[in-house]
Design a protein around this motif. Structure first.
Motif, PDB file in Angstrom:
ATOM      1  N   VAL A   1      -0.994 -12.989  -7.657  1.00  0.00           N
ATOM      2  CA  VAL A   1      -2.276 -12.752  -8.292  1.00  0.00           C
ATOM      3  C   VAL A   1      -2.068 -11.598  -9.273  1.00  0.00           C
ATOM      4  O   VAL A   1      -1.721 -10.492  -8.870  1.00  0.00           O
ATOM      5  N   SER A   2      -2.232 -11.890 -10.536  1.00  0.00           N
ATOM      6  CA  SER A   2      -2.010 -10.872 -11.556  1.00  0.00           C
ATOM      7  C   SER A   2      -3.089 -10.943 -12.623  1.00  0.00           C
ATOM      8  O   SER A   2      -3.562 -12.029 -12.962  1.00  0.00           O
ATOM      9  N   GLY A   3      -3.433  -9.812 -13.139  1.00  0.00           N
ATOM     10  CA  GLY A   3      -4.376  -9.757 -14.252  1.00  0.00           C
ATOM     11  C   GLY A   3      -3.737 -10.194 -15.557  1.00  0.00           C
ATOM     12  O   GLY A   3      -4.431 -10.584 -16.491  1.00  0.00           O
ATOM     13  N   ASN A   4      -2.428 -10.141 -15.612  1.00  0.00           N
ATOM     14  CA  ASN A   4      -1.705 -10.538 -16.823  1.00  0.00           C
ATOM     15  C   ASN A   4      -1.313 -12.006 -16.760  1.00  0.00           C
ATOM     16  O   ASN A   4      -1.084 -12.550 -15.689  1.00  0.00           O
ATOM     17  N   ALA A   5      -1.214 -12.613 -17.925  1.00  0.00           N
ATOM     18  CA  ALA A   5      -0.703 -13.978 -18.030  1.00  0.00           C
ATOM     19  C   ALA A   5       0.661 -13.884 -18.689  1.00  0.00           C
ATOM     20  O   ALA A   5       0.767 -13.477 -19.839  1.00  0.00           O
ATOM     21  N   SER A   6       1.695 -14.231 -17.949  1.00  0.00           N
ATOM     22  CA  SER A   6       3.055 -14.049 -18.439  1.00  0.00           C
ATOM     23  C   SER A   6       3.880 -15.304 -18.185  1.00  0.00           C
ATOM     24  O   SER A   6       4.000 -15.759 -17.045  1.00  0.00           O
ATOM     25  N   ALA A   7       4.460 -15.831 -19.256  1.00  0.00           N
ATOM     26  CA  ALA A   7       5.339 -16.990 -19.119  1.00  0.00           C
ATOM     27  C   ALA A   7       6.550 -16.642 -18.260  1.00  0.00           C
ATOM     28  O   ALA A   7       7.040 -17.481 -17.497  1.00  0.00           O
ATOM     29  N   VAL A  53      -6.038   0.280 -10.591  1.00  0.00           N
ATOM     30  CA  VAL A  53      -7.451   0.337 -10.215  1.00  0.00           C
ATOM     31  C   VAL A  53      -8.018  -1.045  -9.878  1.00  0.00           C
ATOM     32  O   VAL A  53      -8.830  -1.175  -8.962  1.00  0.00           O
ATOM     33  N   ASN A  54      -7.574  -2.089 -10.565  1.00  0.00           N
ATOM     34  CA  ASN A  54      -8.112  -3.425 -10.297  1.00  0.00           C
ATOM     35  C   ASN A  54      -7.551  -4.042  -9.014  1.00  0.00           C
ATOM     36  O   ASN A  54      -7.938  -5.135  -8.638  1.00  0.00           O
ATOM     37  N   ASP A  55      -6.670  -3.335  -8.312  1.00  0.00           N
ATOM     38  CA  ASP A  55      -6.131  -3.787  -7.029  1.00  0.00           C
ATOM     39  C   ASP A  55      -6.791  -3.101  -5.840  1.00  0.00           C
ATOM     40  O   ASP A  55      -6.625  -3.542  -4.709  1.00  0.00           O
ATOM     41  N   LEU A  56      -7.517  -2.058  -6.069  1.00  0.00           N
ATOM     42  CA  LEU A  56      -8.000  -1.220  -4.979  1.00  0.00           C
ATOM     43  C   LEU A  56      -8.892  -1.978  -3.991  1.00  0.00           C
ATOM     44  O   LEU A  56      -8.689  -1.893  -2.779  1.00  0.00           O
ATOM     45  N   SER A  57      -9.858  -2.738  -4.462  1.00  0.00           N
ATOM     46  CA  SER A  57     -10.742  -3.454  -3.533  1.00  0.00           C
ATOM     47  C   SER A  57      -9.971  -4.477  -2.712  1.00  0.00           C
ATOM     48  O   SER A  57     -10.279  -4.694  -1.537  1.00  0.00           O
ATOM     49  N   THR A  58      -8.967  -5.084  -3.300  1.00  0.00           N
ATOM     50  CA  THR A  58      -8.155  -6.053  -2.568  1.00  0.00           C
ATOM     51  C   THR A  58      -7.298  -5.338  -1.527  1.00  0.00           C
ATOM     52  O   THR A  58      -7.189  -5.791  -0.385  1.00  0.00           O
ATOM     53  N   LEU A  59      -6.704  -4.222  -1.892  1.00  0.00           N
ATOM     54  CA  LEU A  59      -5.926  -3.442  -0.928  1.00  0.00           C
ATOM     55  C   LEU A  59      -6.785  -3.032   0.267  1.00  0.00           C
ATOM     56  O   LEU A  59      -6.331  -3.063   1.414  1.00  0.00           O
ATOM     57  N   GLN A  60      -8.028  -2.669  -0.001  1.00  0.00           N
ATOM     58  CA  GLN A  60      -8.928  -2.231   1.068  1.00  0.00           C
ATOM     59  C   GLN A  60      -9.365  -3.382   1.962  1.00  0.00           C
ATOM     60  O   GLN A  60      -9.781  -3.163   3.098  1.00  0.00           O
ATOM     61  N   ALA A  61      -9.215  -4.623   1.492  1.00  0.00           N
ATOM     62  CA  ALA A  61      -9.697  -5.787   2.235  1.00  0.00           C
ATOM     63  C   ALA A  61      -8.634  -6.467   3.095  1.00  0.00           C
ATOM     64  O   ALA A  61      -8.975  -7.195   4.020  1.00  0.00           O
ATOM     65  N   VAL A  62      -7.365  -6.235   2.797  1.00  0.00           N
ATOM     66  CA  VAL A  62      -6.302  -6.968   3.497  1.00  0.00           C
ATOM     67  C   VAL A  62      -5.774  -6.190   4.703  1.00  0.00           C
ATOM     68  O   VAL A  62      -6.002  -4.991   4.832  1.00  0.00           O
ATOM     69  N   GLY A  63      -5.048  -6.904   5.551  1.00  0.00           N
ATOM     70  CA  GLY A  63      -4.509  -6.298   6.761  1.00  0.00           C
ATOM     71  C   GLY A  63      -3.289  -5.433   6.540  1.00  0.00           C
ATOM     72  O   GLY A  63      -3.034  -4.507   7.308  1.00  0.00           O
ATOM     73  N   ASP A  70       4.826   4.889  -7.640  1.00  0.00           N
ATOM     74  CA  ASP A  70       4.121   5.428  -8.801  1.00  0.00           C
ATOM     75  C   ASP A  70       2.734   4.822  -9.001  1.00  0.00           C
ATOM     76  O   ASP A  70       2.178   4.873 -10.094  1.00  0.00           O
ATOM     77  N   ALA A  71       2.154   4.290  -7.939  1.00  0.00           N
ATOM     78  CA  ALA A  71       0.795   3.744  -8.012  1.00  0.00           C
ATOM     79  C   ALA A  71      -0.226   4.861  -8.150  1.00  0.00           C
ATOM     80  O   ALA A  71       0.068   6.033  -7.890  1.00  0.00           O
ATOM     81  N   MET A  72      -1.438   4.487  -8.517  1.00  0.00           N
ATOM     82  CA  MET A  72      -2.492   5.493  -8.615  1.00  0.00           C
ATOM     83  C   MET A  72      -2.775   6.083  -7.221  1.00  0.00           C
ATOM     84  O   MET A  72      -2.571   5.413  -6.206  1.00  0.00           O
ATOM     85  N   PRO A  73      -3.191   7.334  -7.162  1.00  0.00           N
ATOM     86  CA  PRO A  73      -3.369   8.019  -5.877  1.00  0.00           C
ATOM     87  C   PRO A  73      -4.286   7.293  -4.887  1.00  0.00           C
ATOM     88  O   PRO A  73      -3.986   7.269  -3.689  1.00  0.00           O
ATOM     89  N   ALA A  74      -5.375   6.699  -5.345  1.00  0.00           N
ATOM     90  CA  ALA A  74      -6.285   6.012  -4.426  1.00  0.00           C
ATOM     91  C   ALA A  74      -5.594   4.838  -3.745  1.00  0.00           C
ATOM     92  O   ALA A  74      -5.842   4.558  -2.570  1.00  0.00           O
ATOM     93  N   ASN A  75      -4.730   4.146  -4.457  1.00  0.00           N
ATOM     94  CA  ASN A  75      -3.994   3.024  -3.875  1.00  0.00           C
ATOM     95  C   ASN A  75      -2.992   3.525  -2.837  1.00  0.00           C
ATOM     96  O   ASN A  75      -2.865   2.947  -1.763  1.00  0.00           O
ATOM     97  N   ARG A  76      -2.284   4.592  -3.172  1.00  0.00           N
ATOM     98  CA  ARG A  76      -1.340   5.164  -2.215  1.00  0.00           C
ATOM     99  C   ARG A  76      -2.055   5.626  -0.949  1.00  0.00           C
ATOM    100  O   ARG A  76      -1.549   5.466   0.157  1.00  0.00           O
ATOM    101  N   ALA A  77      -3.248   6.176  -1.106  1.00  0.00           N
ATOM    102  CA  ALA A  77      -3.992   6.702   0.039  1.00  0.00           C
ATOM    103  C   ALA A  77      -4.426   5.601   1.008  1.00  0.00           C
ATOM    104  O   ALA A  77      -4.519   5.854   2.214  1.00  0.00           O
TER     105      ALA A  77
END
Length: 106
Positions: A1-7, A53-63, A70-77
């Motif tokens: 699952v990515s926000g980018n579209a990459s061949a 930042v666009n991963d934070l809600s998903t990180l908070q929802a999974v097991g 080098d992720a943003m601090p909220a994700n590391r936390a």
């Protein structure tokens, strides 16, 4: 699952026989929830790697939330596992190795 579209990502997923690839996604959590429903899984059964930042809600929802050094601090936390390596430098491989090790030791 990515926000980018990459061949390149599409091609790599084909080479690795990854059956579910979602690119250009705005709502990653909704996409993951739909995939879990399709596969008969709960979010508690999911390991997810996200660094921005666009991963934070998903990180908070999974097991098993994971992120890179080098992720943003909220994700590391909120992560259960933070890699020693930064993104793009072998961090995903590090996470895969840990997951395989945990699976084979259970």
């Amino acid at each position: 699952v990515s926000g980018n579209a990459s061949a390149a990502v599409e091609q790599r997923a084909r080479v690795l026989s990854i059956p579910y690839v979602f690119l250009g996604v705005n709502d990653k959590l909704a996409t993951l929830e739909a995939l879990c429903t399709r596969l008969g899984l709960s979010l508690a059964q999911v390991a997810y790697v996200g660094d921005d930042v666009n991963d934070l809600s998903t990180l908070q929802a999974v097991g098993c939330p994971c992120t890179v050094a080098d992720a943003m601090p909220a994700n590391r936390a909120c992560a259960l596992y933070v890699t020693r390596l930064p993104g793009g430098q072998g961090a995903v491989r590090e996470i895969c190795d840990v997951l395989v090790q945990l699976r084979t030791s259970s």
